[in-house]
Design an enzyme around this catalytic site. Sequence first.
Site, PDB file in Angstrom:
ATOM      1  N   GLY A 116       0.847  -1.210   0.000  1.00 42.01           N
ATOM      2  CA  GLY A 116       0.000   0.000   0.000  1.00 42.01           C
ATOM      3  C   GLY A 116       0.873   1.247   0.000  1.00 42.01           C
ATOM      4  O   GLY A 116       1.867   1.319   0.711  1.00 42.01           O
ATOM      5  N   VAL A 150      17.729   9.623  -2.868  1.00 46.08           N
ATOM      6  CA  VAL A 150      18.442  10.005  -4.095  1.00 46.08           C
ATOM      7  C   VAL A 150      19.449  11.120  -3.806  1.00 46.08           C
ATOM      8  O   VAL A 150      20.628  11.026  -4.176  1.00 46.08           O
ATOM      9  CB  VAL A 150      17.433  10.451  -5.187  1.00 46.08           C
ATOM     10  CG1 VAL A 150      18.150  11.091  -6.367  1.00 46.08           C
ATOM     11  CG2 VAL A 150      16.590   9.257  -5.634  1.00 46.08           C
ATOM     12  N   ARG A 152       1.768  -5.413  -5.423  1.00 43.64           N
ATOM     13  CA  ARG A 152       1.982  -6.608  -4.600  1.00 43.64           C
ATOM     14  C   ARG A 152       2.340  -7.712  -5.596  1.00 43.64           C
ATOM     15  O   ARG A 152       1.559  -7.992  -6.495  1.00 43.64           O
ATOM     16  CB  ARG A 152       0.728  -6.932  -3.798  1.00 43.64           C
ATOM     17  CG  ARG A 152       0.424  -5.827  -2.770  1.00 43.64           C
ATOM     18  CD  ARG A 152      -0.818  -6.084  -1.950  1.00 43.64           C
ATOM     19  NE  ARG A 152      -0.966  -5.071  -0.899  1.00 43.64           N
ATOM     20  CZ  ARG A 152      -1.971  -4.200  -0.826  1.00 43.64           C
ATOM     21  NH1 ARG A 152      -2.917  -4.204  -1.728  1.00 43.64           N
ATOM     22  NH2 ARG A 152      -2.012  -3.324   0.151  1.00 43.64           N
ATOM     23  N   GLY A 156       5.457  -1.865   4.222  1.00 43.06           N
ATOM     24  CA  GLY A 156       5.075  -2.480   5.501  1.00 43.06           C
ATOM     25  C   GLY A 156       5.629  -3.886   5.632  1.00 43.06           C
ATOM     26  O   GLY A 156       6.629  -4.228   4.982  1.00 43.06           O
ATOM     27  N   ASP A 157       4.956  -4.719   6.422  1.00 39.81           N
ATOM     28  CA  ASP A 157       5.551  -6.032   6.715  1.00 39.81           C
ATOM     29  C   ASP A 157       5.670  -6.923   5.472  1.00 39.81           C
ATOM     30  O   ASP A 157       6.639  -7.669   5.326  1.00 39.81           O
ATOM     31  CB  ASP A 157       4.816  -6.731   7.860  1.00 39.81           C
ATOM     32  CG  ASP A 157       3.403  -7.129   7.497  1.00 39.81           C
ATOM     33  OD1 ASP A 157       2.831  -6.511   6.581  1.00 39.81           O
ATOM     34  OD2 ASP A 157       2.858  -8.061   8.124  1.00 39.81           O
ATOM     35  N   THR A 200       3.749   2.939   5.945  1.00 42.67           N
ATOM     36  CA  THR A 200       2.386   2.402   5.926  1.00 42.67           C
ATOM     37  C   THR A 200       1.511   3.253   6.830  1.00 42.67           C
ATOM     38  O   THR A 200       1.896   3.562   7.964  1.00 42.67           O
ATOM     39  CB  THR A 200       2.321   0.930   6.401  1.00 42.67           C
ATOM     40  OG1 THR A 200       0.953   0.623   6.708  1.00 42.67           O
ATOM     41  CG2 THR A 200       3.164   0.643   7.626  1.00 42.67           C
ATOM     42  N   ASP A 248      -0.923   2.308   8.345  1.00 34.51           N
ATOM     43  CA  ASP A 248      -1.421   1.503   9.473  1.00 34.51           C
ATOM     44  C   ASP A 248      -0.550   1.652  10.733  1.00 34.51           C
ATOM     45  O   ASP A 248      -1.018   1.379  11.838  1.00 34.51           O
ATOM     46  CB  ASP A 248      -1.475   0.019   9.090  1.00 34.51           C
ATOM     47  CG  ASP A 248      -2.323  -0.229   7.858  1.00 34.51           C
ATOM     48  OD1 ASP A 248      -3.288   0.529   7.663  1.00 34.51           O
ATOM     49  OD2 ASP A 248      -2.021  -1.165   7.101  1.00 34.51           O
ATOM     50  N   ASP A 275       1.679  -0.207  11.854  1.00 33.43           N
ATOM     51  CA  ASP A 275       1.658  -1.467  12.613  1.00 33.43           C
ATOM     52  C   ASP A 275       2.991  -2.214  12.581  1.00 33.43           C
ATOM     53  O   ASP A 275       3.045  -3.410  12.862  1.00 33.43           O
ATOM     54  CB  ASP A 275       0.545  -2.381  12.049  1.00 33.43           C
ATOM     55  CG  ASP A 275       0.685  -2.631  10.553  1.00 33.43           C
ATOM     56  OD1 ASP A 275       1.545  -1.992   9.911  1.00 33.43           O
ATOM     57  OD2 ASP A 275      -0.067  -3.459  10.021  1.00 33.43           O
ATOM     58  N   ARG A 300     -18.750  15.715  12.845  1.00 34.59           N
ATOM     59  CA  ARG A 300     -19.280  16.127  14.149  1.00 34.59           C
ATOM     60  C   ARG A 300     -20.255  17.309  14.002  1.00 34.59           C
ATOM     61  O   ARG A 300     -21.270  17.402  14.693  1.00 34.59           O
ATOM     62  CB  ARG A 300     -18.147  16.493  15.113  1.00 34.59           C
ATOM     63  CG  ARG A 300     -18.631  16.767  16.530  1.00 34.59           C
ATOM     64  CD  ARG A 300     -17.495  17.108  17.446  1.00 34.59           C
ATOM     65  NE  ARG A 300     -16.700  15.956  17.841  1.00 34.59           N
ATOM     66  CZ  ARG A 300     -17.092  15.040  18.721  1.00 34.59           C
ATOM     67  NH1 ARG A 300     -18.264  15.132  19.292  1.00 34.59           N
ATOM     68  NH2 ARG A 300     -16.320  14.039  19.031  1.00 34.59           N
ATOM     69  N   GLY A 359      -6.531   0.631   8.855  1.00 33.17           N
ATOM     70  CA  GLY A 359      -5.592   0.160   9.878  1.00 33.17           C
ATOM     71  C   GLY A 359      -5.300  -1.317   9.764  1.00 33.17           C
ATOM     72  O   GLY A 359      -4.608  -1.888  10.592  1.00 33.17           O
ATOM     73  N   ARG A 360      -5.916  -1.958   8.757  1.00 36.03           N
ATOM     74  CA  ARG A 360      -5.792  -3.401   8.559  1.00 36.03           C
ATOM     75  C   ARG A 360      -6.210  -4.109   9.840  1.00 36.03           C
ATOM     76  O   ARG A 360      -7.266  -3.816  10.363  1.00 36.03           O
ATOM     77  CB  ARG A 360      -4.360  -3.736   8.139  1.00 36.03           C
ATOM     78  CG  ARG A 360      -4.327  -4.710   7.004  1.00 36.03           C
ATOM     79  CD  ARG A 360      -2.995  -4.772   6.317  1.00 36.03           C
ATOM     80  NE  ARG A 360      -1.865  -4.692   7.191  1.00 36.03           N
ATOM     81  CZ  ARG A 360      -0.820  -5.504   7.160  1.00 36.03           C
ATOM     82  NH1 ARG A 360      -0.797  -6.472   6.276  1.00 36.03           N
ATOM     83  NH2 ARG A 360       0.195  -5.332   7.955  1.00 36.03           N
ATOM     84  N   ARG A 403     -26.764  12.618  29.229  1.00 32.43           N
ATOM     85  CA  ARG A 403     -25.966  13.658  29.886  1.00 32.43           C
ATOM     86  C   ARG A 403     -25.988  14.965  29.107  1.00 32.43           C
ATOM     87  O   ARG A 403     -25.284  15.912  29.440  1.00 32.43           O
ATOM     88  CB  ARG A 403     -24.516  13.192  30.029  1.00 32.43           C
ATOM     89  CG  ARG A 403     -24.311  12.173  31.138  1.00 32.43           C
ATOM     90  CD  ARG A 403     -22.833  12.081  31.510  1.00 32.43           C
ATOM     91  NE  ARG A 403     -21.963  11.993  30.349  1.00 32.43           N
ATOM     92  CZ  ARG A 403     -21.613  10.864  29.742  1.00 32.43           C
ATOM     93  NH1 ARG A 403     -22.062   9.717  30.194  1.00 32.43           N
ATOM     94  NH2 ARG A 403     -20.814  10.889  28.704  1.00 32.43           N
TER      95      ARG A 403
HETATM   96  O1  F6P Z   1      -2.042  -1.201   4.530  1.00 28.59           O
HETATM   97  C1  F6P Z   1      -2.631  -0.007   4.119  1.00 28.59           C
HETATM   98  C2  F6P Z   1      -4.082  -0.196   3.829  1.00 28.59           C
HETATM   99  O2  F6P Z   1      -4.616   1.036   3.397  1.00 28.59           O
HETATM  100  C3  F6P Z   1      -4.904  -0.767   4.976  1.00 28.59           C
HETATM  101  O3  F6P Z   1      -5.247   0.199   5.945  1.00 28.59           O
HETATM  102  C4  F6P Z   1      -6.088  -1.340   4.244  1.00 28.59           C
HETATM  103  O4  F6P Z   1      -6.670  -2.410   4.965  1.00 28.59           O
HETATM  104  C5  F6P Z   1      -5.475  -1.844   2.960  1.00 28.59           C
HETATM  105  O5  F6P Z   1      -4.264  -1.140   2.782  1.00 28.59           O
HETATM  106  C6  F6P Z   1      -6.327  -1.659   1.761  1.00 28.59           C
HETATM  107  O6  F6P Z   1      -5.686  -2.236   0.670  1.00 28.59           O
HETATM  108  P1  F6P Z   1      -6.168  -2.023  -0.841  1.00 28.59           P
HETATM  109  O7  F6P Z   1      -5.743  -0.668  -1.269  1.00 28.59           O
HETATM  110  O8  F6P Z   1      -5.489  -3.112  -1.573  1.00 28.59           O
HETATM  111  O9  F6P Z   1      -7.665  -2.142  -0.836  1.00 28.59           O
END
Ligand code: F6P
Length: 322
Positions: free
Chosen positions: A11, A24, A72, A102-103, A126, A128, A130, A155, A171-172, A212
Amino acid sequence: MKKIGVLTSGGDAPGMNACIRAIVRYGASHGLEVVGIRRGYCGILEEDFVKLGRRAVANIIHRGGTFLETARCEEMKTEEGLRKANEILQRKGIEGLITIGGDGTFRGAVALAEAGDIKVIGIPGTIDNDVYGTDYAIGFDTAINTALDAIDKIRDTAESLQRPFFIEVMGRCRGFIALEVGIAGGAEDILIPEVETKVEQLCLDIRHSFKRGKKSSIVIVAEGDEAGGAFSIAQQVWERLRLEYRICVLGHVQRGGSPTARDRVLSSKLGAAAVDALLDGKAGYMVGELKGEIAFTPLRETWEKSKELDSNLLRLIKILAG
Ligand code: F6P
């Protein structure tokens, strides 16, 4: 080392361009030739390389996405793909490779390095956030500010019509985005994968907040929450409270846009540190930032170890929703 490659994979995240620019220009200042590889690992296999001089990265520091594009790549998960990629990199004289992502990106980098001689350094990019081994990944700050801007606007309308709103953020399978925008956006509740969602309690909280005298109720739902996304949660609340509600799924808006100053600074620091690492003979590490200092983490640990959520922020959500 004379020639290095850089790619973005998985991503995209705002700040990736600023990071490529830093690699660079910092590389050039140390006599390195930097080659951009398009569409992540696919670009290695397709030999889609572009020589990047100082001018090639002009005017990109403020742009979202990644001008090298990303992908990917399934073929890189095969032995044959890894062998071929190493052969191509060697033939092109590329001795070091900086991978931003990311990972999934780091798993690819480790597999590639284990299948040949290429020296790899990862940079966390990323939204996320994470990845273990860095307090912040490139793109996270921009994503939370984008989400926050939307939440503030929601809001306004939520208050005017006194409605609960369920806002789903990315956030995956982690709740980093939800937690920070929950605090910054003054949410009544956040629902994240790391904490079991109790719909009965959520209903009580919403009912109490209206009793409230609150005019709106903003509930942030992380896309990976185990109770389902915003639509599922909202339906479950409706079945119990019969309160008119609205849902907003922020989606990919969170991934685009011009990077914040903080992301541009982080990108610049990590890009330069990654080049330094290769020049110092380091390989197989992610360069991140912990407590304001550059930190190196073995790439494998970035996905094998789990990054903790800030427990203090978690505690504050309920108290501050008051
Ligand atoms: O990892 C980044 C992210 O945007 C996540 O938050 C989300 O779940 C995923 O990628 C979405 O992936 P795609 O763009 O392939 O739908």
